[in-house]
Design an enzyme around this catalytic site. Structure first.
Site, PDB file in Angstrom:
ATOM      1  N   GLN A  70       0.860  -1.190   0.000  1.00  0.00           N
ATOM      2  CA  GLN A  70       0.000   0.000   0.000  1.00  0.00           C
ATOM      3  C   GLN A  70       0.896   1.241   0.000  1.00  0.00           C
ATOM      4  O   GLN A  70       1.663   1.449   0.943  1.00  0.00           O
ATOM      5  CB  GLN A  70      -0.859  -0.023   1.270  1.00  0.00           C
ATOM      6  N   SER A 102       1.702   6.681   2.329  1.00  0.00           N
ATOM      7  CA  SER A 102       2.490   7.640   3.127  1.00  0.00           C
ATOM      8  C   SER A 102       3.678   8.194   2.365  1.00  0.00           C
ATOM      9  O   SER A 102       4.316   7.495   1.582  1.00  0.00           O
ATOM     10  CB  SER A 102       3.003   6.978   4.400  1.00  0.00           C
ATOM     11  N   GLU A 154      -8.556  -1.525   6.223  1.00  0.00           N
ATOM     12  CA  GLU A 154      -7.327  -1.615   7.027  1.00  0.00           C
ATOM     13  C   GLU A 154      -7.654  -1.645   8.518  1.00  0.00           C
ATOM     14  O   GLU A 154      -7.119  -2.448   9.265  1.00  0.00           O
ATOM     15  CB  GLU A 154      -6.422  -0.415   6.710  1.00  0.00           C
TER      16      GLU A 154
END
Ligand code: FAD
Length: 413
Positions: free
Chosen positions: A129, A132, A247
């Site tokens: 994923q 960030s 998540e």
């Protein structure tokens, strides 16, 4: 006996499902995986995921027409309960199965679902994923990685950070800015990116346990075919919220392996061995840990039961996430009090002490990963307790006009 069984709420159908799964796991669960090298671990994990798929235990809640089992959260909970008795090598597929796959189920085109879901379920392809960035963690929508449309492809430039499992990922769910003229939440798009494409560079980052579970990922003119947009162009924020919902459930609802050295049972055993259990203060701390552990287990059971009844946990997923992170902190303190110097130094070959130290060094990450404790508290405050919202001065401003991050604005070059 598990928490669900103890509540006496399990139907005959579920009891039968549990019995069959328990029998299957007894026969097929691999032995201890903690000591395996990286490659051996990955091979064992792939083989086990394939076996899970063949036996009908992969993608339990995913629709049957997408290769899943078409069952409910109740069966998923039974799986989590029973799996916790073993040290199963599910980690490499955690992000693919828990977050990216369910998002492809929700938002993918039929073509994407056909291409990406079956190899994920069979353990042939691993996902990561890519949200960030150095200047965008809690405030994900401030991200600066750009994707620019060029005919039937997109060209991506930028940097991601803390990307778990990128070192062996085949695909990533990438969030990138596609329209800097729109406010920050509105100008984002989610893509499926091939992690082996030219221009993708993955660099490991070590955490304080000495391992490198996550990475920096650089994108230099990486091309993504136009059909690999996941969801709508400009709909990246909605896609991210969808994935973050999965998540939270997958992190909050995860049962710890019974062999976790920071669980009550392991620490109580350690206290018996070291004699610390005779000290009334330590006994008191252990009892407190047990009470919190049970409360957390029951909170997770309740959320699963509500999900099974069709009620989404919504913001209450943050309660489970926060409670899990606080419990990890509590367990680290109790472990330190009982193990003393053994928590930081041990004789070579003392596997038990080494595992405890690794667990102590890894546990604090749970108060950051998947949204920090402060962010969970804000969500709980605003969306459950009805407290006033944080001020948002950047809400309606085009991203191009915001002074965020560490890069120059295009026009200033
Ligand atoms: C083990 C681990 C695995 C991870 N895996 C992935 C991954 O696979 N993919 C991925 O994209 N990311 C991943 N991350 C990144 C993770 O999502 C971010 O670290 C997290 O969202 C926090 O962002 P940040 O590190 O930029 O901290 P910041 O957002 O800079 O926060 C710094 C501090 O300020 C506080 N803070 C920030 N904003 C507020 C606010 N509004 N109110 C109150 N306090 C605030 C934070 O709580 C924190 O204490 C991972 C992180 C960890 C630890």
């Amino acid at each position: 006996m598990t928490a669900v069984e103890e509540t006496g709420n399990e139907s005959a159908v579920l009891q039968e499902y549990r019995r069959a799964l328990r029998t299957w796991l007894e026969k097929h669960a691999p032995g201890p995986v903690a000591g395996l090298s990286g490659e051996e671990y990955l091979r064992t994990a792939r083989e086990f995921q394939a076996a899970l798929h063949d036996a009908g235990y992969a993608g339990i809640t995913w629709p049957r027409e997408m290769g899943g089992q078409g069952l409910g959260q109740a069966e998923q909970q039974v799986f989590a309960d029973e799996a916790a008795a073993y040290d199963l090598p599910l980690y490499p597929f955690m992000i693919g199965m828990g977050m990216c796959g369910p998002t492809v189920v929700d938002l993918g085109t039929a073509e994407q679902q056909r291409r990406y879901l079956p190899p994920l379920l069979r353990g042939e392809e691993i996902w990561c994923q890519l949200f960030s960035e150095p200047g965008a963690g809690s405030d994900v929508a401030s991200l600066q990685t750009r994707a620019v449309r060029d005919g039937d492809r997109w060209v991506v430039n930028g940097q991601k950070v803390w990307t778990t499992n990128a070192q062996f990922a085949d695909f990533g769910a990438l969030l990138a800015r596609t329209d800097p003229d729109r406010p920050k939440h509105a100008g984002l798009t989610m893509f499926v990116v091939d992690m082996h494409a030219p221009g993708v560079t993955v660099r490991p980052l070590k955490d304080m346990s000495g391992r490198a579970p996550f990475n920096e990922v650089y994108f230099d003119d990486v091309e993504i075919p136009a059909q690999d947009v996941l969801g709508e162009i400009g709909g990246g924020w909605a896609a991210a919220v969808t994935m973050l919902g999965h998540e939270r459930v997958s992190i909050g609802g995860r049962q710890r392996a019974r062999s976790n050295p920071l669980e009550f049972a392991s620490l109580a055993e350690l206290a018996r061995r070291t004699g610390a259990g005779r000290d009334p203060v330590r006994r008191d701390r252990l009892a407190e840990l047990y009470a919190h552990e049970r409360a957390l287990e029951l909170l997770n059971v309740r959320m699963r039961q509500e999900a099974a009844a069709g009620r989404s946990p919504g913001a209450r997923g943050s309660v489970a996430k926060l409670a899990g992170a606080l419990q990890a902190r509590r367990a680290i303190e109790v472990a330190g009090e009982i193990a003393g110097a053994d928590a930081v130094a041990w004789d070579p070959g003392d596997e038990r002490a080494a595992e405890l130290a690794l667990a102590i060094n890894s546990a604090p990450a749970s108060s950051i990963a998947g949204g920090t404790n402060e962010i969970q508290r804000s969500i709980i405050g605003e969306r459950i307790l009805g407290l006033p919202k944080e001020p948002q001065v950047d809400r309606d401003v085009p991203f191009r006009d915001l002074a965020v991050g560490t890069r120059r604005r295009e026009g200033d070059r």
